[in-house]
Design a protein around this motif. Structure first.
Motif, short mmCIF file in Angstrom:
data_model
loop_
_atom_site.label_atom_id
_atom_site.label_comp_id
_atom_site.label_asym_id
_atom_site.label_seq_id
_atom_site.Cartn_x
_atom_site.Cartn_y
_atom_site.Cartn_z
N UNK A 189 -36.10 -22.89 -42.28
CA UNK A 189 -34.86 -23.58 -42.65
C UNK A 189 -33.72 -22.58 -42.84
N UNK A 190 -33.99 -21.48 -43.54
CA UNK A 190 -32.96 -20.47 -43.78
C UNK A 190 -32.52 -19.80 -42.48
N UNK A 191 -33.45 -19.56 -41.57
CA UNK A 191 -33.12 -18.95 -40.29
C UNK A 191 -32.20 -19.87 -39.48
N UNK A 192 -32.51 -21.16 -39.46
CA UNK A 192 -31.66 -22.11 -38.75
C UNK A 192 -30.27 -22.19 -39.40
N UNK A 193 -30.22 -22.18 -40.73
CA UNK A 193 -28.93 -22.22 -41.43
C UNK A 193 -28.12 -20.96 -41.12
N UNK A 194 -28.78 -19.81 -41.10
CA UNK A 194 -28.10 -18.55 -40.80
C UNK A 194 -27.52 -18.59 -39.39
N UNK A 195 -28.30 -19.06 -38.43
CA UNK A 195 -27.82 -19.14 -37.05
C UNK A 195 -26.62 -20.08 -36.94
N UNK A 196 -26.66 -21.20 -37.64
CA UNK A 196 -25.56 -22.15 -37.61
C UNK A 196 -24.30 -21.55 -38.23
N UNK A 197 -24.45 -20.91 -39.38
CA UNK A 197 -23.29 -20.31 -40.06
C UNK A 197 -22.70 -19.17 -39.23
N UNK A 198 -23.57 -18.37 -38.63
CA UNK A 198 -23.09 -17.28 -37.77
C UNK A 198 -22.28 -17.84 -36.61
N UNK A 199 -22.77 -18.91 -36.00
CA UNK A 199 -22.07 -19.54 -34.89
C UNK A 199 -20.72 -20.08 -35.34
N UNK A 200 -20.68 -20.72 -36.51
CA UNK A 200 -19.43 -21.27 -37.02
C UNK A 200 -18.42 -20.17 -37.31
N UNK A 201 -18.87 -19.08 -37.93
CA UNK A 201 -17.95 -17.98 -38.22
C UNK A 201 -17.44 -17.33 -36.94
N UNK A 202 -18.31 -17.19 -35.95
CA UNK A 202 -17.89 -16.64 -34.66
C UNK A 202 -16.82 -17.52 -34.04
N UNK A 203 -17.01 -18.82 -34.10
CA UNK A 203 -16.03 -19.77 -33.56
C UNK A 203 -14.68 -19.61 -34.26
N UNK A 204 -14.72 -19.50 -35.58
CA UNK A 204 -13.49 -19.34 -36.36
C UNK A 204 -12.77 -18.05 -35.98
N UNK A 205 -13.49 -16.92 -36.03
CA UNK A 205 -12.85 -15.64 -35.75
C UNK A 205 -12.40 -15.52 -34.31
N UNK A 206 -13.20 -16.02 -33.36
CA UNK A 206 -12.80 -15.97 -31.96
C UNK A 206 -11.56 -16.82 -31.71
N UNK A 207 -11.51 -17.99 -32.30
CA UNK A 207 -10.34 -18.86 -32.14
C UNK A 207 -9.08 -18.22 -32.69
N UNK A 208 -9.19 -17.66 -33.88
CA UNK A 208 -8.03 -17.00 -34.49
C UNK A 208 -7.62 -15.80 -33.64
N UNK A 209 -8.60 -15.07 -33.13
CA UNK A 209 -8.31 -13.90 -32.29
C UNK A 209 -7.58 -14.29 -31.01
N UNK A 210 -7.78 -15.51 -30.53
CA UNK A 210 -7.09 -16.00 -29.33
C UNK A 210 -5.79 -16.73 -29.70
N UNK A 211 -5.37 -16.60 -30.94
CA UNK A 211 -4.17 -17.25 -31.46
C UNK A 211 -4.27 -18.77 -31.40
N UNK A 212 -5.47 -19.29 -31.49
CA UNK A 212 -5.68 -20.73 -31.54
C UNK A 212 -5.72 -21.18 -33.00
N UNK A 213 -5.40 -22.43 -33.20
CA UNK A 213 -5.50 -23.03 -34.53
C UNK A 213 -6.93 -23.55 -34.70
N UNK A 214 -7.55 -23.24 -35.83
CA UNK A 214 -8.91 -23.68 -36.11
C UNK A 214 -8.86 -24.67 -37.26
#
Length: 78
Positions: free
Chosen positions: A29-54
C-alpha cells in the motif's frame, strides 16, 4: 484403512504468518501511495517548468491554481 490427520499448525506460527502478511500488505500500500505521490509531484513541477498553470483539487472540491512566480523586483531571479 486408518484416517490420516495432519497435526494443526501452532497458534504462534499462524500469528507470525498473519503479522508477515499484514506487514507485506502495508508495504504494498505504501509503495503504491509513494508512486502515486511521486507522479503527482512530477506533474506539478513539470507543468510549472513549462509555464503551464496547474490545478490542485482538494477533497472538498476547492481548486487552487499554481503558476510560476515572476521574479520580485530587486531579487535577481529564482
Amino acid at each position: 484403512m486408518p484416517n490420516e490427520v495432519a497435526h494443526p499448525p501452532r497458534i504462534s506460527d499462524l500469528q507470525l504468518r498473519i503479522a508477515q502478511a499484514q506487514t507485506q500488505a502495508k508495504m504494498d500500500l505504501l509503495e503504491r501511495a509513494k508512486e502515486s505521490l511521486t507522479s503527482q509531484l512530477t506533474t506539478i513541477f513539470d507543468g510549472i517548468g513549462r509555464n503551464e498553470q496547474v490545478e490542485l483539487i482538494y477533497p472538498n472540491g476547492e481548486v487552487v491554481l499554481i503558476t510560476k512566480a515572476r521574479p520580485r523586483r530587486g531579487e535577481g531571479g529564482e
